[in-house]
Design a protein around this motif. Structure first.
Motif: not given
Length: 242
Positions: A73-97
């Motif tokens: 829809e944006l006029g791009r090819k369906a499969k990209p050739t470049a990307g951007v990577i990053d992370s976000q830290t989220a605090s957890t509750t006492q649910a476990g894991g």
């Protein structure tokens, strides 16, 4: 009205559209499963579909299909050739894991590690304990990305991914180019960095969903499913406008 001791809603065939709307309601409001309003299907039914689609990988398949359609829809090819990577830290509750302490953010929880295209559309996501460094957490994430998008070889990243360690760990799955977007020297305070702002905007999109304000889930797989559902909610609204 009751028929044979059951509510009429319990006897009718489940409407999958209503199930998806109920999942999006929980995602947006952050309410508990049992607090789902009565106009939706029974919470146990909605919960069963959510976890079944998590276990079968259906959430990821839907995101992959919608991302390709949105790129077209944006006029791009369906499969990209470049990307951007990053992370976000989220605090957890006492649910476990699994969880850990991120000394940089001073938070105890899990990291949401994502790769997006240059438009901010989600390509891959992984959730892991916050004590795992981004360089180590990026290896399985990019390995999975290469399976889904084999033409993607160029990745924009911040300084935490610099050096040869990540490239050496990915050498078995083909060539990669990691371009580090550096912060200009002498600049203090907030600075809008090329390419880097796109991934921050994607995290901001996730922030619109109260269910993702913290990590409430007992497993990392469930947290991934909610992140994928949040992106599906965004993509369907965009595509509907077109």
């Amino acid at each position: 009205m009751r028929q044979g001791g059951l509510h009429r809603r319990d006897t009718r065939e489940v409407n999958l559209r209503e199930v998806v709307q109920a999942i999006f309601y929980i995602l947006s409001t952050g309410c508990q499963w049992r607090a789902l309003p009565s106009e939706f299907p029974p919470y146990s039914t909605v919960q069963g579909y959510f976890y079944a689609w998590r276990d079968t990988g259906r959430w990821l398949r839907i995101v992959t299909m919608l991302v390709r359609r949105a790129r077209q829809e944006l006029g791009r090819k369906a499969k990209p050739t470049a990307g951007v990577i990053d992370s976000q830290t989220a605090s957890t509750t006492q649910a476990g894991g699994p969880r850990g302490f991120d000394p940089g953010k001073r938070l105890y929880g899990r990291k949401r590690h994502i790769v997006i295209d240059t438009n901010g559309l989600l390509l891959a996501v992984q959730v892991h304990p916050a004590n795992i460094q981004d360089v180590h957490g990026a290896v399985p994430l990019l390995e999975h990305l290469r399976d889904s998008f084999p033409r993607l070889q160029h990745v924009f990243a911040d300084r935490i991914y610099r050096g040869k360690q990540l490239l050496n760990a990915l050498s078995h799955c083909g060539p990669w180019t990691i371009e580090i977007v550096e912060r200009p020297l002498g600049v203090k305070g907030f600075q809008l960095l090329p390419r880097r702002w796109v991934v921050e905007r994607t995290f901001a999109w996730f922030g619109r969903c109260r269910r993702l304000s913290r990590d409430f889930e007992g497993s990392a797989a469930t947290e991934v499913a909610w992140l994928l559902a949040a992106h599906i909610r965004l993509l369907t609204r965009r595509l509907a406008r077109h």
